[in-house]
Structure formats: C-alpha cells, structure tokens
Enzyme design. Structure first.
Site: not given
Ligand code: THU
Length: 134
Positions: A44, A53, A55, A84, A87
């Site tokens: 983040e 993300c 993935e 999400c 991804c």
């Molecule tokens: N996040 C992921 O790493 N992968 C996903 O497929 C969905 C969301 C992360 C992004 C962010 O740091 C946290 O999850 C909350 O959305």
C-alpha cells in the site's frame, strides 16, 4: 511444487504484506508452467491509488523472469476473499485456464478457477507479437 506447498507460500507472503492503511493483508503464490513459483504481497501507499495488489505483484515477478504461462494461483487473506477484478483481468491476459485457490487465515481452502471468477473477460488480440529476449 505441490498445491499444499503453494498454499503455504501464499500464507507466508501474506505476512510480508505492507498494508498499514487497510489492514487487509494479502499473499499470492503463482505456479508457472516452468515449475517455478512467483510470489507477491500487497504493497500500500499513503497515496492509496498507488497500492499494488498481491496477485499483480506475483505476475510482475513471473513476467520479469520470462514466465508467461501459469497453472495455479493461491491467494491468502484473512477471510478467503476473491481477487479483485483488476487482478483477474491481469491473470486472464496469460490465458483462460488457471486453477485458483482462496485460503483464509484459519487455513480453509476454496478451490475455484479463473473462468468461474471472471466468466466474461475483456479480450483483445495483441497487434504485435510480444517478443521475448530469452
Ligand atoms: N488487495 C489485493 O492485494 N488483492 C486483491 O485482489 C484485492 C485487494 C489489497 C489491496 C489493498 O492493499 C487491500 O487489499 C485492501 O483493498
């Protein structure tokens, strides 16, 4: 590598997540057709939209290693949540067939596929053949 070891890797990656804003840590382990494992965690940023993300971090590792074909992806989260849409779209770029497993913090596993998670993907034919230097 066994699916169990791939799951363990995703869970380990989750511990490395940098998620001070959402607190939602995600780990991903991607098995390439070359037998290698590519891992990622979410990273983040104070400027929220710059977040990467888990993935997609794993996919970037793989492509940078010359790997473009994949067998399986394991995603580790607190609650076993699905990847999400962004991804899933990145995963779809490298083909329609991919086993996906979602594992929660208690180790409960849900087995699914990319086709189930993204049944009607956006597709576009590459106009230039993507070259590979090695
Ligand atoms: N996040 C992921 O790493 N992968 C996903 O497929 C969905 C969301 C992360 C992004 C962010 O740091 C946290 O999850 C909350 O959305």
């Amino acid at each position: 590598m066994s699916r169990k070891a791939l799951t363990r890797k995703a869970q380990l990656m989750r511990k490395l997540a940098y998620a001070p804003y959402s607190g939602y840590r995600v780990g991903a382990a991607l098995l390439g057709r070359n037998g290698r494992v590519y891992a990622g965690c979410n990273v983040e940023n104070a400027s929220y939209g710059l977040t990467i993300c888990a993935e997609r971090a794993a996919y970037c590792q793989a492509v940078a290693d010359g790997c473009r074909g994949f067998e399986a992806l394991v995603v580790a989260t607190e609650d076993g949540g699905a990847p999400c849409g962004a991804c899933l779209q990145v995963a779809r770029e490298f083909g329609p067939g991919l086993d996906v497993a979602l594992v929660d913090a208690a180790g409960r596993l849900r087995q699914t596929t990319l086709a189930e998670l993204l049944p009607l993907p956006y597709v576009s034919k590459p106009r230039v053949r993507a070259k590979r230097s090695r």
